[in-house]
Write an enzyme that holds these catalytic residues in place. Structure first.
Site, PDB file in Angstrom:
ATOM      1  N   ALA A 183     -75.464  31.718  -5.258  1.00  6.76           N
ATOM      2  CA  ALA A 183     -75.933  32.711  -5.946  1.00  6.76           C
ATOM      3  C   ALA A 183     -74.753  33.910  -5.725  1.00  6.76           C
ATOM      4  O   ALA A 183     -75.356  35.069  -5.594  1.00  6.76           O
ATOM      5  CB  ALA A 183     -77.345  33.298  -5.393  1.00  6.76           C
ATOM      6  N   ARG A 189     -62.426  31.751   0.154  1.00  3.12           N
ATOM      7  CA  ARG A 189     -61.059  31.860   0.863  1.00  3.12           C
ATOM      8  C   ARG A 189     -61.056  33.245   1.493  1.00  3.12           C
ATOM      9  O   ARG A 189     -61.483  34.517   1.119  1.00  3.12           O
ATOM     10  CB  ARG A 189     -59.899  31.859   0.160  1.00  3.12           C
ATOM     11  CG  ARG A 189     -59.590  30.719  -0.008  1.00  3.12           C
ATOM     12  CD  ARG A 189     -58.273  30.294  -0.621  1.00  3.12           C
ATOM     13  NE  ARG A 189     -58.000  30.533  -1.895  1.00  3.12           N
ATOM     14  CZ  ARG A 189     -56.753  30.626  -2.510  1.00  3.12           C
ATOM     15  NH1 ARG A 189     -55.802  30.414  -1.558  1.00  3.12           N
ATOM     16  NH2 ARG A 189     -56.668  31.110  -3.625  1.00  3.12           N
ATOM     17  N   ARG A 246     -56.949  26.900   0.443  1.00 10.24           N
ATOM     18  CA  ARG A 246     -57.826  26.218  -0.193  1.00 10.24           C
ATOM     19  C   ARG A 246     -58.425  25.328   0.828  1.00 10.24           C
ATOM     20  O   ARG A 246     -59.631  24.815   0.715  1.00 10.24           O
ATOM     21  CB  ARG A 246     -57.700  25.831  -1.599  1.00 10.24           C
ATOM     22  CG  ARG A 246     -57.831  27.152  -2.682  1.00 10.24           C
ATOM     23  CD  ARG A 246     -57.623  26.560  -3.949  1.00 10.24           C
ATOM     24  NE  ARG A 246     -57.732  27.593  -5.280  1.00 10.24           N
ATOM     25  CZ  ARG A 246     -56.680  28.268  -5.388  1.00 10.24           C
ATOM     26  NH1 ARG A 246     -55.751  28.108  -4.809  1.00 10.24           N
ATOM     27  NH2 ARG A 246     -56.766  29.208  -6.451  1.00 10.24           N
ATOM     28  N   ASN A 263     -66.497  23.026   3.607  1.00 12.02           N
ATOM     29  CA  ASN A 263     -67.278  22.904   2.301  1.00 12.02           C
ATOM     30  C   ASN A 263     -67.555  21.586   1.843  1.00 12.02           C
ATOM     31  O   ASN A 263     -68.467  21.475   1.087  1.00 12.02           O
ATOM     32  CB  ASN A 263     -66.252  23.549   1.336  1.00 12.02           C
ATOM     33  CG  ASN A 263     -66.049  25.056   1.209  1.00 12.02           C
ATOM     34  OD1 ASN A 263     -67.173  25.829   1.907  1.00 12.02           O
ATOM     35  ND2 ASN A 263     -65.486  25.744   0.469  1.00 12.02           N
ATOM     36  N   ARG A 276     -55.138  32.580 -16.657  1.00 13.52           N
ATOM     37  CA  ARG A 276     -54.302  33.478 -15.650  1.00 13.52           C
ATOM     38  C   ARG A 276     -52.710  33.288 -16.324  1.00 13.52           C
ATOM     39  O   ARG A 276     -52.079  34.481 -16.537  1.00 13.52           O
ATOM     40  CB  ARG A 276     -54.080  33.113 -14.233  1.00 13.52           C
ATOM     41  CG  ARG A 276     -55.390  33.262 -13.527  1.00 13.52           C
ATOM     42  CD  ARG A 276     -55.368  32.925 -12.089  1.00 13.52           C
ATOM     43  NE  ARG A 276     -56.595  33.582 -11.231  1.00 13.52           N
ATOM     44  CZ  ARG A 276     -57.085  32.941 -10.593  1.00 13.52           C
ATOM     45  NH1 ARG A 276     -56.675  32.002  -9.808  1.00 13.52           N
ATOM     46  NH2 ARG A 276     -57.984  33.568  -9.778  1.00 13.52           N
ATOM     47  N   HIS A 324     -55.334  22.371  -8.740  1.00 14.71           N
ATOM     48  CA  HIS A 324     -55.768  23.865  -8.846  1.00 14.71           C
ATOM     49  C   HIS A 324     -54.967  24.703  -8.008  1.00 14.71           C
ATOM     50  O   HIS A 324     -54.868  24.464  -6.710  1.00 14.71           O
ATOM     51  CB  HIS A 324     -57.322  23.992  -8.641  1.00 14.71           C
ATOM     52  CG  HIS A 324     -57.766  25.318  -8.748  1.00 14.71           C
ATOM     53  ND1 HIS A 324     -57.312  26.241  -9.866  1.00 14.71           N
ATOM     54  CD2 HIS A 324     -58.662  26.215  -8.040  1.00 14.71           C
ATOM     55  CE1 HIS A 324     -57.903  27.306  -9.444  1.00 14.71           C
ATOM     56  NE2 HIS A 324     -58.544  27.432  -8.473  1.00 14.71           N
TER      57      HIS A 324
HETATM   58  N1  APR Z   1     -76.479  25.787  -0.457  1.00 13.89           N
HETATM   59  C1  APR Z   1     -76.568  26.651  -1.588  1.00 13.89           C
HETATM   60  N2  APR Z   1     -75.863  27.811  -1.371  1.00 13.89           N
HETATM   61  C2  APR Z   1     -75.137  27.902  -0.426  1.00 13.89           C
HETATM   62  C3  APR Z   1     -74.848  26.778   0.845  1.00 13.89           C
HETATM   63  C4  APR Z   1     -75.747  25.721   0.404  1.00 13.89           C
HETATM   64  N3  APR Z   1     -75.557  24.608   1.485  1.00 13.89           N
HETATM   65  N4  APR Z   1     -73.908  27.191   1.520  1.00 13.89           N
HETATM   66  C5  APR Z   1     -73.548  28.082   1.048  1.00 13.89           C
HETATM   67  N5  APR Z   1     -74.037  28.824  -0.053  1.00 13.89           N
HETATM   68  C6  APR Z   1     -74.100  29.995  -0.788  1.00 13.89           C
HETATM   69  C7  APR Z   1     -73.884  31.111  -0.012  1.00 13.89           C
HETATM   70  O1  APR Z   1     -75.198  31.659   0.446  1.00 13.89           O
HETATM   71  C8  APR Z   1     -73.184  32.451  -0.998  1.00 13.89           C
HETATM   72  O2  APR Z   1     -74.215  33.090  -1.637  1.00 13.89           O
HETATM   73  O3  APR Z   1     -73.072  30.017  -1.707  1.00 13.89           O
HETATM   74  C9  APR Z   1     -72.513  31.204  -2.009  1.00 13.89           C
HETATM   75  C10 APR Z   1     -71.033  31.489  -2.140  1.00 13.89           C
HETATM   76  O4  APR Z   1     -70.985  32.499  -2.484  1.00 13.89           O
HETATM   77  P1  APR Z   1     -69.977  33.689  -2.337  1.00 13.89           P
HETATM   78  O5  APR Z   1     -69.628  33.582  -0.984  1.00 13.89           O
HETATM   79  O6  APR Z   1     -69.815  34.883  -3.179  1.00 13.89           O
HETATM   80  O7  APR Z   1     -68.301  32.713  -3.131  1.00 13.89           O
HETATM   81  P2  APR Z   1     -68.011  32.783  -4.409  1.00 13.89           P
HETATM   82  O8  APR Z   1     -67.054  33.945  -4.479  1.00 13.89           O
HETATM   83  O9  APR Z   1     -69.093  32.916  -5.168  1.00 13.89           O
HETATM   84  O10 APR Z   1     -67.196  31.367  -4.434  1.00 13.89           O
HETATM   85  C11 APR Z   1     -67.769  30.290  -4.622  1.00 13.89           C
HETATM   86  O11 APR Z   1     -65.892  29.139  -5.270  1.00 13.89           O
HETATM   87  O12 APR Z   1     -63.476  29.638  -5.204  1.00 13.89           O
HETATM   88  C12 APR Z   1     -64.436  28.915  -4.952  1.00 13.89           C
HETATM   89  O13 APR Z   1     -64.055  28.086  -2.741  1.00 13.89           O
HETATM   90  C13 APR Z   1     -64.617  28.988  -3.304  1.00 13.89           C
HETATM   91  O14 APR Z   1     -66.533  27.710  -2.419  1.00 13.89           O
HETATM   92  C14 APR Z   1     -66.185  29.113  -3.012  1.00 13.89           C
HETATM   93  C15 APR Z   1     -66.797  29.218  -4.530  1.00 13.89           C
END
Ligand code: APR
Length: 313
Positions: free
Chosen positions: A10, A82, A88, A95, A151, A175
């Site tokens: 989320a 990142r 990445r 991840n 982009r 990517h």
């Molecule tokens: N299960 C569910 N949610 C998780 C887990 C998990 N095991 N681990 C982390 N999260 C949630 C985090 O709590 C966080 O809310 O994933 C969310 C990631 O959100 P952001 O840190 O805001 O990252 P975001 O900018 O949304 O990017 C998401 O896209 O660009 C890729 O590598 C980047 O993995 C990243 C993804």
């Protein structure tokens, strides 16, 4: 009955996709996150916007996988984004652990679901999700190419002084840094950019696209891009749910296409009700072929680093 789309994570990307899906009334949405209250709060906020959007999508937030049961499509954004200076690939092991756990939990309750993987390094993560899920490969795909294309379209549109809606492009390969843009298939209303710009200009536009994610990270400092990634995921979701059969650059499993076997890589794919319904094979120039192969090798390298068996078994 509306389709059910679950979004794992989320965060910035996940919540933005949830908003786009709900705003369009495309599907019911479940947002899942491990941070207590995060998915619930965002889902409630989006739900309360639905009357203003005239949308009947139901949006729920949860921290329990049981609430995601019976999903038609699951978008996986869970992971670490990142930080400045990070590639990445640096994200690989952290991840990979997250993705493995998420995929196992998701398929347990939604064995029929399709998966769209966003977590970086996305091409390798798509392979991992496919392996762990046991799903047919047409049902597991990664989002990257749509974003790279968007982009490039943006930068070409700015340079040509036209609407980005009039710019089309095709981007292959991994990517980001490893992407292989195809200038011959990058057009302004059908006119290839090779006929409009100098090669210096074309190379500059491509370079900016390649570094598009890093450019945004360098400004934001505490996170990575999310508006355009979310819009890219939405375009894929829409093509699948409405069976539009759009040809979109997608990280898809290759079984011989482009002379490549047993790996995920960005290729033009037709997305519809069946997931990746078809991979379009287009003729590549020698340099493009080399770029694509380099990009595929980079994904294979990451798969090897993750220690997963690279066979279709
Ligand atoms: N299960 C569910 N949610 C998780 C887990 C998990 N095991 N681990 C982390 N999260 C949630 C985090 O709590 C966080 O809310 O994933 C969310 C990631 O959100 P952001 O840190 O805001 O990252 P975001 O900018 O949304 O990017 C998401 O896209 O660009 C890729 O590598 C980047 O993995 C990243 C993804």
């Amino acid at each position: 009955m509306k389709k059910k789309v679950t979004i794992i994570g989320a965060g910035n990307v996940g919540a933005s996709v949830a908003q786009l899906v709900a705003q369009a009334g495309l599907a019911d949405v479940v947002i899942f996150d491990i941070v207590e209250g995060l998915a619930t709060g965002k889902a409630l906020d989006i739900s309360e916007a639905c009357p203003l959007w005239g949308s009947s999508s139901r949006v729920n937030g949860t921290g329990a996988y049981v609430d995601t049961a019976g999903s038609d499509i699951v978008v996986i954004t869970a992971g670490l984004p990142r930080k400045p200076g990070m590639s990445r690939d640096d994200l690989l092991s952290a991840n990979a652990d997250i993705l493995k756990g998420v995929t196992e939990s998701v398929v347990k309750v939604s064995p029929e679901a399709m998966l769209i993987v966003v977590t970086n390094p996305m091409d390798a993560m798509s392979f991992l999700a496919w392996k762990v899920s046991g799903l047919e490969h047409r049902k597991v795909m990664g989002m990257g190419g749509v974003l790279d294309s968007a982009r490039l379209r943006t930068f070409v549109a700015w340079e040509a002084g036209v609407s980005p809606a009039d710019v089309e492009t095709l981007v292959l390969g991994g990517h980001g840094d490893q992407m292989v843009p195809l200038p011959d298939y990058t057009t302004v209303k059908g006119v290839p950019i090779t006929k409009l710009f100098t090669w210096d200009m074309i190379n500059a536009l491509i370079e900016r696209t390649r570094n598009g994610g890093a450019e945004i990270v360098s400004h934001l400092k505490t996170g990575s891009a999310y508006y355009a990634p979310a819009a890219s995921i939405f375009e894929m979701l829409k093509s699948i749910i409405l069976d539009e059969k759009r040809m979109l650059p997608t990280a898809a499993y290759l079984s011989g296409e482009y002379g490549v076997e047993g790996v995920y890589a960005g290729v033009p794919a037709v997305l519809g009700r069946g997931g990746v319904e078809k991979i379009m094979e287009i003729k590549l120039a020698e340099a493009e072929k080399e770029g694509f192969e380099r990009s595929v090798s980079a994904v294979r390298e990451l798969i090897k680093k993750m220690g997963i068996n690279n066979q279709d078994d």
